[in-house]
Design an enzyme around this catalytic site. Structure first.
Site, mmCIF file in Angstrom:
data_model
loop_
_atom_site.group_PDB
_atom_site.id
_atom_site.type_symbol
_atom_site.label_atom_id
_atom_site.label_comp_id
_atom_site.label_asym_id
_atom_site.label_seq_id
_atom_site.Cartn_x
_atom_site.Cartn_y
_atom_site.Cartn_z
ATOM 1 N N SER A 1 -98.306 31.339 53.264
ATOM 2 C CA SER A 1 -99.333 31.658 54.256
ATOM 3 C C SER A 1 -99.114 33.102 54.682
ATOM 4 O O SER A 1 -97.982 33.596 54.646
ATOM 5 C CB SER A 1 -99.186 30.755 55.488
ATOM 6 N N TYR B 1 -93.931 26.761 61.890
ATOM 7 C CA TYR B 1 -94.730 27.010 60.676
ATOM 8 C C TYR B 1 -94.356 28.350 60.060
ATOM 9 O O TYR B 1 -94.154 28.456 58.848
ATOM 10 C CB TYR B 1 -96.203 26.986 61.060
HETATM 11 N N1 LIG Z 1 -106.472 26.497 55.915
HETATM 12 C C1 LIG Z 1 -105.904 27.656 56.190
HETATM 13 O O1 LIG Z 1 -106.454 28.527 56.911
HETATM 14 C C2 LIG Z 1 -104.551 27.984 55.588
HETATM 15 C C3 LIG Z 1 -104.037 29.290 55.786
HETATM 16 C C4 LIG Z 1 -102.779 29.587 55.249
HETATM 17 C C5 LIG Z 1 -102.069 28.644 54.540
HETATM 18 N N2 LIG Z 1 -102.603 27.396 54.384
HETATM 19 C C6 LIG Z 1 -101.796 26.438 53.622
HETATM 20 O O2 LIG Z 1 -102.602 25.782 52.663
HETATM 21 C C7 LIG Z 1 -102.013 24.517 52.356
HETATM 22 C C8 LIG Z 1 -103.085 23.455 52.378
HETATM 23 O O3 LIG Z 1 -103.592 23.355 53.706
HETATM 24 P P1 LIG Z 1 -105.100 22.979 54.019
HETATM 25 O O4 LIG Z 1 -105.633 24.032 54.904
HETATM 26 O O5 LIG Z 1 -105.799 22.638 52.772
HETATM 27 O O6 LIG Z 1 -104.862 21.686 54.948
HETATM 28 P P2 LIG Z 1 -105.379 20.186 54.887
HETATM 29 O O7 LIG Z 1 -105.013 19.597 56.195
HETATM 30 O O8 LIG Z 1 -106.802 20.130 54.446
HETATM 31 O O9 LIG Z 1 -104.469 19.534 53.724
HETATM 32 C C9 LIG Z 1 -103.098 19.279 53.904
HETATM 33 C C10 LIG Z 1 -102.751 18.035 53.104
HETATM 34 O O10 LIG Z 1 -101.327 17.800 53.203
HETATM 35 C C11 LIG Z 1 -101.146 16.402 53.254
HETATM 36 N N3 LIG Z 1 -99.845 16.035 53.802
HETATM 37 C C12 LIG Z 1 -99.403 16.142 55.087
HETATM 38 N N4 LIG Z 1 -98.170 15.630 55.206
HETATM 39 C C13 LIG Z 1 -97.806 15.191 53.967
HETATM 40 C C14 LIG Z 1 -96.647 14.546 53.460
HETATM 41 N N5 LIG Z 1 -95.587 14.258 54.224
HETATM 42 N N6 LIG Z 1 -96.612 14.250 52.136
HETATM 43 C C15 LIG Z 1 -97.679 14.515 51.344
HETATM 44 N N7 LIG Z 1 -98.806 15.114 51.773
HETATM 45 C C16 LIG Z 1 -98.871 15.437 53.082
HETATM 46 C C17 LIG Z 1 -102.295 15.921 54.129
HETATM 47 O O11 LIG Z 1 -102.508 14.513 54.011
HETATM 48 C C18 LIG Z 1 -103.452 16.765 53.623
HETATM 49 O O12 LIG Z 1 -104.136 16.107 52.566
HETATM 50 C C19 LIG Z 1 -100.877 24.324 53.350
HETATM 51 O O13 LIG Z 1 -99.646 24.652 52.718
HETATM 52 C C20 LIG Z 1 -101.202 25.308 54.444
HETATM 53 O O14 LIG Z 1 -100.056 25.745 55.146
HETATM 54 C C21 LIG Z 1 -103.813 27.038 54.886
#
Ligand SMILES: NC(=O)c1ccc[n+]([C@@H]2O[C@H](COP(=O)([O-])OP(=O)(O)OC[C@H]3O[C@@H](n4cnc5c(N)ncnc54)[C@H](O)[C@@H]3O)[C@@H](O)[C@H]2O)c1
Length: 254
Positions: free
Chosen positions: A146, A159
């Site tokens: 991130s 985080y």
């Molecule tokens: N959305 C953003 O703005 C953003 C920005 C920077 C980084 N990210 C990163 O992108 C990645 C995906 O995030 P997203 O935005 O798609 O979020 P999201 O909430 O849509 O997806 C996250 C997924 O992780 C799963 N999860 C949670 N705990 C778990 C566990 N113990 N075992 C297995 N699965 C588990 C959830 O069920 C969910 O399906 C993450 O690593 C997040 O840190 C997202």
């Protein structure tokens, strides 16, 4: 969706693939010929991702996996190898973290859960994933970091620490396994529209404030991140390892 086929015959695992970036990445890998293991703790969401892939005529399976559990991650990798015969690509993407927490607001339980699901998960994925990849002469790992692992973000202590760890671990794996045919890179998304950022997208003033800082004038969509992941997983990035690719609409350079 795409006329490319960079992953024909490859076995790919995507964690956190029930939602958001992971779901889109799983769909894109499958569309380019991969056989995808859709891993998530959310079984219904993972099933919906597999249904979408199969409806498009492509191949995937559900792996109900808690990525913070050693046994669960071992079995996720074993299941992919047992079903598809090998492992070529691992996308460590699942996460959990509390929002609006400075260091003094963060409970021990929140800290430990964040580190377990967001950082230890990447360690476990690499540990078992590398063993499987070495069985077929190598492979590629793409970790979701991130921008919060690179620069400060308000009230996001656990985080930020976990994502900083993901970036360092990416370098460690790259260093130790490059000569054995394993590349390991990370993608660092900025603000991207997913379930995780629903509260931001539901608050127009906050969204306007945040997107005003983005040089491209818009937040990211899951496909923006997915296409970077596919590049880092493919032979097109064959001379890259240990890198963290920032995909943030120009936020960090502004
Ligand atoms: N959305 C953003 O703005 C953003 C920005 C920077 C980084 N990210 C990163 O992108 C990645 C995906 O995030 P997203 O935005 O798609 O979020 P999201 O909430 O849509 O997806 C996250 C997924 O992780 C799963 N999860 C949670 N705990 C778990 C566990 N113990 N075992 C297995 N699965 C588990 C959830 O069920 C969910 O399906 C993450 O690593 C997040 O840190 C997202």
């Amino acid at each position: 969706m795409t006329d490319r086929a960079r992953f024909t015959g490859s076995s790919v695992i995507v964690t956190g693939a029930a939602s958001g970036i992971g779901r889109e990445t799983a769909i894109r890998f499958a569309a380019e010929g991969a056989k995808v293991t859709v891993a998530d703790i959310d079984e219904a969401g993972a099933r919906a991702t597999v249904d979408a892939i199969e409806a498009a005529g492509h191949t995937a399976r559900v792996s109900v996996t808690d990525v913070s559990s050693t046994e669960a991650v071992r079995s996720m990798v074993d299941g992919a190898v047992a079903t598809y015969g090998r492992l070529d690509v691992l996308h460590n993407n699942a996460y959990w973290a509390p929002i609006n927490r400075t260091v003094t607001d963060t409970s021990d339980e929140e800290w430990e859960r964040t580190i377990a699901i967001t950082l230890k998960s990447v360690f476990l994925g690499c540990k078992f994933g590398i063993e499987a990849m070495l069985g077929n002469g190598g492979g590629t790992i793409v970790n979701t970091a991130s921008t919060a692992g690179l620069v400060a973000s308000p009230s996001f202590a656990a985080y930020m620490a976990a994502k900083g760890g993901v970036i360092a671990l990416t370098r460690s794996v790259a260093f130790d396994y490059g000569k054995q045919g394993i590349r390991c890179n990370a993608v660092a998304p900025g603000l991207t529209r997913t379930a995780a950022t629903d509260p931001v997208f539901a608050d127009q003033d906050r969204l306007d404030f945040l997107t005003a800082k983005l040089l491209l004038g818009r937040a990211g969509e899951p496909v923006d991140i997915a296409m970077a992941v596919l590049f880092l997983a493919s032979a097109e990035s064959g001379f890259m390892t240990g890198q963290t690719m920032v995909v943030d609409g120009g936020r960090l350079i502004a």
